[in-house]
Design a protein around this motif. Structure first.
Motif, PDB file in Angstrom:
ATOM      1  N   LEU A 225       0.833  -1.201   0.000  1.00  0.00           N
ATOM      2  CA  LEU A 225       0.000   0.000   0.000  1.00  0.00           C
ATOM      3  C   LEU A 225       0.870   1.254   0.000  1.00  0.00           C
ATOM      4  CD1 LEU A 225      -2.857   1.178   0.123  1.00  0.00           C
ATOM      5  CD2 LEU A 225      -2.711   1.091   2.623  1.00  0.00           C
ATOM      6  N   THR A 226       1.972   1.202   0.747  1.00  0.00           N
ATOM      7  CA  THR A 226       2.913   2.329   0.752  1.00  0.00           C
ATOM      8  C   THR A 226       3.528   2.512  -0.631  1.00  0.00           C
ATOM      9  OG1 THR A 226       3.459   1.814   3.061  1.00  0.00           O
ATOM     10  CG2 THR A 226       4.919   3.332   1.910  1.00  0.00           C
ATOM     11  N   ALA A 227       3.906   1.401  -1.265  1.00  0.00           N
ATOM     12  CA  ALA A 227       4.479   1.472  -2.612  1.00  0.00           C
ATOM     13  C   ALA A 227       3.478   2.068  -3.595  1.00  0.00           C
ATOM     14  CB  ALA A 227       4.910   0.078  -3.079  1.00  0.00           C
ATOM     15  N   LEU A 228       2.227   1.623  -3.530  1.00  0.00           N
ATOM     16  CA  LEU A 228       1.197   2.130  -4.427  1.00  0.00           C
ATOM     17  C   LEU A 228       0.926   3.606  -4.177  1.00  0.00           C
ATOM     18  CD1 LEU A 228      -1.322  -0.859  -4.314  1.00  0.00           C
ATOM     19  CD2 LEU A 228       0.198  -0.239  -6.194  1.00  0.00           C
ATOM     20  N   ARG A 229       0.969   4.003  -2.917  1.00  0.00           N
ATOM     21  CA  ARG A 229       0.778   5.425  -2.585  1.00  0.00           C
ATOM     22  C   ARG A 229       1.777   6.281  -3.334  1.00  0.00           C
ATOM     23  NH1 ARG A 229      -0.070   8.608   2.698  1.00  0.00           N
ATOM     24  NH2 ARG A 229       0.874  10.621   2.214  1.00  0.00           N
ATOM     25  N   TYR A 230       3.040   5.869  -3.297  1.00  0.00           N
ATOM     26  CA  TYR A 230       4.081   6.704  -3.884  1.00  0.00           C
ATOM     27  C   TYR A 230       4.205   6.547  -5.390  1.00  0.00           C
ATOM     28  CZ  TYR A 230       5.331   8.515   0.601  1.00  0.00           C
ATOM     29  OH  TYR A 230       5.278   9.187   1.791  1.00  0.00           O
ATOM     30  N   ILE A 231       3.797   5.399  -5.905  1.00  0.00           N
ATOM     31  CA  ILE A 231       3.727   5.262  -7.366  1.00  0.00           C
ATOM     32  C   ILE A 231       2.680   6.236  -7.906  1.00  0.00           C
ATOM     33  CG2 ILE A 231       3.038   3.741  -9.253  1.00  0.00           C
ATOM     34  CD1 ILE A 231       4.255   1.419  -7.639  1.00  0.00           C
ATOM     35  N   GLY A 232       1.531   6.274  -7.230  1.00  0.00           N
ATOM     36  CA  GLY A 232       0.477   7.189  -7.621  1.00  0.00           C
ATOM     37  C   GLY A 232       0.868   8.637  -7.452  1.00  0.00           C
ATOM     38  N   CYS A 233       1.629   8.918  -6.400  1.00  0.00           N
ATOM     39  CA  CYS A 233       2.077  10.286  -6.138  1.00  0.00           C
ATOM     40  C   CYS A 233       3.073  10.754  -7.198  1.00  0.00           C
ATOM     41  CB  CYS A 233       2.704  10.359  -4.747  1.00  0.00           C
ATOM     42  SG  CYS A 233       3.352  11.997  -4.320  1.00  0.00           S
ATOM     43  N   ALA A 234       3.950   9.844  -7.627  1.00  0.00           N
ATOM     44  CA  ALA A 234       5.005  10.218  -8.575  1.00  0.00           C
ATOM     45  C   ALA A 234       4.514  10.271 -10.010  1.00  0.00           C
ATOM     46  CB  ALA A 234       6.170   9.241  -8.459  1.00  0.00           C
ATOM     47  N   LEU A 235       3.579   9.377 -10.350  1.00  0.00           N
ATOM     48  CA  LEU A 235       3.131   9.267 -11.746  1.00  0.00           C
ATOM     49  C   LEU A 235       1.699   9.756 -11.909  1.00  0.00           C
ATOM     50  CD1 LEU A 235       4.514   5.699 -12.523  1.00  0.00           C
ATOM     51  CD2 LEU A 235       5.599   7.896 -13.044  1.00  0.00           C
ATOM     52  N   PRO A 236       1.442  10.576 -12.891  1.00  0.00           N
ATOM     53  CA  PRO A 236       2.377  11.073 -13.919  1.00  0.00           C
ATOM     54  C   PRO A 236       3.033  12.406 -13.573  1.00  0.00           C
ATOM     55  CG  PRO A 236       0.159  11.690 -14.519  1.00  0.00           C
ATOM     56  CD  PRO A 236       0.050  10.964 -13.189  1.00  0.00           C
ATOM     57  N   ALA A 237       2.834  12.879 -12.315  1.00  0.00           N
ATOM     58  CA  ALA A 237       3.256  14.237 -11.947  1.00  0.00           C
ATOM     59  C   ALA A 237       4.737  14.504 -12.213  1.00  0.00           C
ATOM     60  CB  ALA A 237       2.938  14.487 -10.472  1.00  0.00           C
ATOM     61  N   VAL A 238       5.588  13.457 -12.033  1.00  0.00           N
ATOM     62  CA  VAL A 238       7.022  13.654 -12.170  1.00  0.00           C
ATOM     63  C   VAL A 238       7.416  14.092 -13.588  1.00  0.00           C
ATOM     64  CG1 VAL A 238       7.618  11.288 -12.836  1.00  0.00           C
ATOM     65  CG2 VAL A 238       9.248  12.649 -11.485  1.00  0.00           C
ATOM     66  N   PHE A 239       6.558  13.797 -14.568  1.00  0.00           N
ATOM     67  CA  PHE A 239       6.850  14.192 -15.961  1.00  0.00           C
ATOM     68  C   PHE A 239       6.491  15.653 -16.241  1.00  0.00           C
ATOM     69  CE2 PHE A 239       6.044   9.535 -16.320  1.00  0.00           C
ATOM     70  CZ  PHE A 239       7.316   9.166 -16.724  1.00  0.00           C
ATOM     71  N   PHE A 240       5.773  16.269 -15.311  1.00  0.00           N
ATOM     72  CA  PHE A 240       5.312  17.647 -15.534  1.00  0.00           C
ATOM     73  C   PHE A 240       5.890  18.645 -14.527  1.00  0.00           C
ATOM     74  CE2 PHE A 240       2.035  14.707 -17.005  1.00  0.00           C
ATOM     75  CZ  PHE A 240       1.887  15.112 -18.325  1.00  0.00           C
ATOM     76  N   ILE A 241       6.522  18.141 -13.481  1.00  0.00           N
ATOM     77  CA  ILE A 241       7.076  19.012 -12.443  1.00  0.00           C
ATOM     78  C   ILE A 241       8.595  18.886 -12.431  1.00  0.00           C
ATOM     79  CG2 ILE A 241       7.151  19.467  -9.954  1.00  0.00           C
ATOM     80  CD1 ILE A 241       4.310  18.429  -9.767  1.00  0.00           C
ATOM     81  N   ARG A 242       9.275  20.006 -12.481  1.00  0.00           N
ATOM     82  CA  ARG A 242      10.728  19.993 -12.500  1.00  0.00           C
ATOM     83  C   ARG A 242      11.293  19.495 -11.167  1.00  0.00           C
ATOM     84  NH1 ARG A 242      12.603  25.698 -15.353  1.00  0.00           N
ATOM     85  NH2 ARG A 242      11.708  25.294 -17.435  1.00  0.00           N
TER      86      ARG A 242
END
Length: 291
Positions: free
Chosen positions: A35-52
């Motif tokens: 659940l922790t892994a899924l939390r952070y996968i969701g947090c990072a994707l797709p935002a990491v492609f749009f935020i410097r």
């Protein structure tokens, strides 16, 4: 604070308080590590492609992601799977305020005023009252796990402080790339292959919990919080977190039907009074000195 921003702050409080309900539902069907892994996968994707990427070192970014993701939330999620009530967890996690105080003294050489130490002492008494009722009981272990989670939250606060004035949302998003792989490994070690295979059979409630935790609590919550901290003094924004346990307790009562003993009620009141003393005590002392 402008009315629009006041509403925004209250939305964050509401989201963060209800988040403990979402966690409780999530760990009923999903491994806490997964659940922790899924939390952070969701947090990072797709935002990491749009935020410097924030202008911090890789070591500091890794330290943040590891302390807040791998350690803080894995311990919290594990505690709630093992029986920690959602409402009580929302309050005990606020012990991070006092643990941050202690770490700031040791690491950053901060000098808190006596009233802040008094608040910490009052909260510690409250925590002892809650713990005294459960010595040898089923909740004692989850309570300790929640305190450990609060400690690692405090550590992440110190790491964030050392990062300086940066884009906090970018820091959260890019730091979210750190926890998923270690958490998946821990899930396989402690819960076996079922930690992954069980994901194909989870209910819509569990899926909703993951989405809420990742996008509601993390991206929306921290994004709005970063906006408020950038616009107003921290002393004006930070006290709103005192409302999170209240939302947590009310939501846990009405949604989960959680009940509290008198020991838990009095202990919780002492912790909450300690928080009030810690946050507003220094300001009161300054006003007295000015007069």
């Amino acid at each position: 604070m402008q009315p629009r921003d006041l509403v925004l702050a209250l939305i964050v409080v509401l989201v963060w308080g209800i988040n403990f309900i979402a966690i409780k539902w999530g760990v009923e069907e999903i491994s806490p590590y997964m659940l922790t892994a899924l939390r952070y996968i969701g947090c990072a994707l797709p935002a990491v492609f749009f935020i410097r990427r924030p202008k911090v070192s890789l070591g500091l970014l890794t330290a943040y992601g590891f302390s807040v993701g791998v350690l803080q939330f894995s311990f919290l999620f594990l505690a709630m799977r093992e029986g920690m009530p959602a409402g009580l967890a929302s309050l005990v996690m606020q012990m991070q305020v006092f643990l941050t105080l202690a770490l700031a003294v040791m690491v950053l050489r901060d000098r808190p005023v006596w009233v802040q130490w008094a608040g910490a002492g009052l909260a510690l008494i409250g925590l002892s009252v809650i713990g005294a009722e459960h010595v040898g009981g089923a909740i004692w272990g989850p309570l300790l796990l929640t305190i450990v989670a609060a400690f690692w939250w405090a550590v992440s606060n110190i790491v964030t402080k050392q990062a300086g004035k940066i884009d906090m949302l970018a820091f959260v998003v890019w730091g979210a790339l750190i926890p998923p792989l270690p958490m998946i490994v821990l899930a396989l070690i402690f819960d076996g292959p079922s930690a992954i295979t069980d994901l194909f059979a989870v209910s819509s409630q569990a899926i909703g919990s993951v989405l809420f935790i990742a996008y509601g609590s993390t991206l929306l919550g921290y994004g709005c919080w970063a906006f408020l901290l950038g616009k107003y003094p921290a002393s004006m924004v930070a006290p709103f977190t005192l409302l999170v346990p209240i939302v947590g307790f009310v939501a846990a009562y009405f949604i989960l039907g959680e009940q509290m003993s008198w020991f838990e009620i009095w202990g919780s009141l002492l912790i909450f009074l300690g928080l009030l003393l810690h946050v507003f005590g220094p300001r009161f002392l300054n006003r007295v000195r000015v007069r």
